[in-house]
Design a protein around this motif. Structure first.
Motif, PDB file in Angstrom:
ATOM      1  N   GLY A  73       0.933  -1.285  -0.132  1.00 39.54           N
ATOM      2  CA  GLY A  73       0.163  -0.116   0.174  1.00 39.54           C
ATOM      3  C   GLY A  73       0.897   1.276  -0.055  1.00 39.54           C
ATOM      4  O   GLY A  73       2.137   1.263   0.131  1.00 39.54           O
ATOM      5  N   ASN A  76      -0.363   6.474   3.010  1.00 33.53           N
ATOM      6  CA  ASN A  76      -1.564   6.404   4.087  1.00 33.53           C
ATOM      7  C   ASN A  76      -2.029   4.995   4.266  1.00 33.53           C
ATOM      8  O   ASN A  76      -2.512   4.606   5.265  1.00 33.53           O
ATOM      9  N   ASN A  77      -1.964   4.013   3.237  1.00 37.65           N
ATOM     10  CA  ASN A  77      -2.622   2.597   3.681  1.00 37.65           C
ATOM     11  C   ASN A  77      -1.592   1.810   4.369  1.00 37.65           C
ATOM     12  O   ASN A  77      -2.238   0.750   5.055  1.00 37.65           O
ATOM     13  N   ARG A  78      -0.311   1.637   3.953  1.00 32.35           N
ATOM     14  CA  ARG A  78       0.461   0.740   4.543  1.00 32.35           C
ATOM     15  C   ARG A  78       0.624   1.095   6.102  1.00 32.35           C
ATOM     16  O   ARG A  78       1.253   2.211   6.489  1.00 32.35           O
ATOM     17  N   GLU A 178      -5.659  -1.130  10.439  1.00 32.77           N
ATOM     18  CA  GLU A 178      -5.452  -1.117   8.871  1.00 32.77           C
ATOM     19  C   GLU A 178      -4.625  -0.079   8.399  1.00 32.77           C
ATOM     20  O   GLU A 178      -3.907  -0.280   7.369  1.00 32.77           O
ATOM     21  N   SER A 179      -4.632   0.985   8.848  1.00 34.52           N
ATOM     22  CA  SER A 179      -3.698   2.033   8.576  1.00 34.52           C
ATOM     23  C   SER A 179      -3.325   2.920   9.695  1.00 34.52           C
ATOM     24  O   SER A 179      -3.974   2.855  10.875  1.00 34.52           O
ATOM     25  N   LEU A 278     -12.691   4.338   2.922  1.00 31.78           N
ATOM     26  CA  LEU A 278     -11.024   4.202   2.806  1.00 31.78           C
ATOM     27  C   LEU A 278     -10.709   5.498   2.289  1.00 31.78           C
ATOM     28  O   LEU A 278      -9.955   5.481   0.920  1.00 31.78           O
ATOM     29  N   TYR A 280      -8.691   9.878   3.443  1.00 36.74           N
ATOM     30  CA  TYR A 280      -7.928  10.120   4.451  1.00 36.74           C
ATOM     31  C   TYR A 280      -8.103  11.867   4.145  1.00 36.74           C
ATOM     32  O   TYR A 280      -7.232  12.739   4.887  1.00 36.74           O
ATOM     33  N   GLY A 314      -9.939   5.540   6.725  1.00 41.18           N
ATOM     34  CA  GLY A 314      -8.505   4.724   6.554  1.00 41.18           C
ATOM     35  C   GLY A 314      -8.726   3.235   6.617  1.00 41.18           C
ATOM     36  O   GLY A 314      -7.885   2.603   7.024  1.00 41.18           O
ATOM     37  N   TYR A 315      -9.965   2.679   6.373  1.00 38.40           N
ATOM     38  CA  TYR A 315     -10.093   1.459   6.242  1.00 38.40           C
ATOM     39  C   TYR A 315     -10.752   0.698   5.137  1.00 38.40           C
ATOM     40  O   TYR A 315     -11.674   1.427   4.760  1.00 38.40           O
TER      41      TYR A 315
END
Length: 401
Positions: A73, A76-78, A178-179, A278, A280, A314-315
């Motif tokens: 990701g 933001n995601n990883r 998840e983030s 999902l 931000y 963020g998920y």
């Protein structure tokens, strides 16, 4: 499965779809042992296994905990996780277990742009009201290095039915890891949420399900429920979940066998959210050009969920997620001191925006019984459910007191 399920696996073990299979395999192994007792003489391995089972169920213990999680990701995601700590299990009269678990977690972003630390303390009880009814309750809280706090809780009741079937009902409140935004939260320096903690998403759900033994070798399993996700300055988001399938035990042998179980199963998983969060906006670590922002909150993206713009959360929260997979699992004892459980799955997944519809993953667990007091379970999980590829390593050192 999805990130929050893997992390709970973590805390909990493996993806939710594996649970009915594990329950069924456990009951099958016991059934095989009971049946084989009249067919063959008692061996020294049988006696050792019985001693181990009695010891495991009647002895207090201390556990060392280590988990490492890595995923794909963007910034933001990883979110990579490094979790460490311990748990004390105290067995009281009647088989009741009181436990206290303390863990620290390092939440690591790509390039270590913005990391956070967290500490969780949870206490609980596991007990049996009868041979058929088991209960477990726990509660705790987390505090993060940014000053944020969350409260977690879980309660479950399991009713075992003669013949290997069972029912269970669980209510839980867990962190959505998840983030960085959903897990520990972030504190923007400007924008609509300036100097406020945003995120810290909690998953509040109630599910019920069970396993129906059709024959000694065939069973059906399923679970369903729903709930709501909430967070700091995050829109509430209702969701529904369901999973189910059927399994066939091709091999069901005594637990001390090199192969005590060979199982084939089909699993269906369904997940649906009211809103796609999902996003931000207002708390992104990336600017419009895809580069890290100088000050969090200056991304200029709306935090509201609208057509074409995922809301702030963020998920992974698709309006519809559906997967169909086939699973193969095998377990047994490679030697008297080495137990293993391996499984793999492959199939099809579909959700809004999906570009890769292939679903695949592996699960491997080895327990090393070093002696009568020390054991070392090691588990590795890899899957590509949803839009991310993720892998997790779990290590626990158990010392009987």
């Amino acid at each position: 499965m999805h990130k929050h399920l893997i992390h709970s696996i973590l805390t909990i073990a493996v993806a939710a779809a594996s649970l009915p299979a594990l329950l069924a395999s456990s009951s099958d192994s016991n059934a095989a042992t009971d049946q084989s007792g009249s067919d063959r003489p008692v061996t020294s391995q049988d006696i050792d296994a019985l001693k181990q089972e009695i010891s495991d169920s009647s002895t207090s213990s201390v556990e060392g905990i280590f988990n490492y999680h890595h995923e794909t990701g963007d910034l933001n995601n990883r979110l990579d996780l490094l979790r460490y700590g311990g748990q004390v299990n105290y067995r009281v009269q009647g088989g009741t277990v009181l436990y206290v678990r303390g863990t620290g977690t390092s939440f690591l972003t790509t390039g270590r742009v913005l990391d956070e630390q967290g500490f969780n303390l949870t206490g609980g009880i596991r007990t049996s009201l009868s041979d058929a009814v088991d209960l477990q309750f726990e509660g705790g809280g987390s505090r993060f290095s940014n000053g944020g706090t969350t409260v977690n809780a879980m309660g479950t009741v399991r009713y075992k039915i003669e013949g290997g079937s069972e029912l269970h009902f669980t209510g839980s409140r867990t962190n959505v890891e998840e983030s960085l935004l959903s897990a520990a939260g972030v504190q923007p320096g400007t924008g609509p949420f300036a100097n406020q903690i945003v995120g810290e998403v909690m998953d509040n759900r109630f599910v019920g399900g069970g396993v129906l033994k059709i024959t000694h070798w065939l069973d059906l399993f399923g679970e369903g429920g729903g709930g709501q996700r909430t967070g700091q300055h995050i829109e509430s988001n209702a969701f529904r979940v369901a999973d189910g399938g059927a399994g066939v035990n091709v091999v069901s042998a005594p637990p001390d066998s090199q192969v005590s179980l060979l199982r084939l199963s089909y699993n269906m998983d369904y997940l649906a959210f009211d809103k796609n969060l999902l996003g931000y906006g207002g708390a992104s670590l990336l600017g419009p050009g895809g580069l890290p922002v100088a000050v969090i909150g200056g991304d200029g993206v709306s935090p509201l969920a609208t057509p074409g713009n995922p809301g702030l959360g963020g998920y992974f929260s698709p309006p519809d997620f559906l997967s169909h997979v086939g699973r193969v699992e095998v377990q047994g004892k490679a030697s008297p001191g080495v137990e293993y459980h391996l499984s793999g799955f492959a199939g099809y997944q579909d959700f809004t925006g999906a570009t890769n519809h292939k679903a695949a993953g592996v699960f491997g667990s080895v327990t090393l019984r070093l002696n009568d007091r020390f054991s070392l379970p090691i588990t590795y999980v890899l899957d590509n459910f949803g839009p991310f590829v993720q892998q997790t390593l779990f290590v626990r050192l158990t010392v009987k007191l």
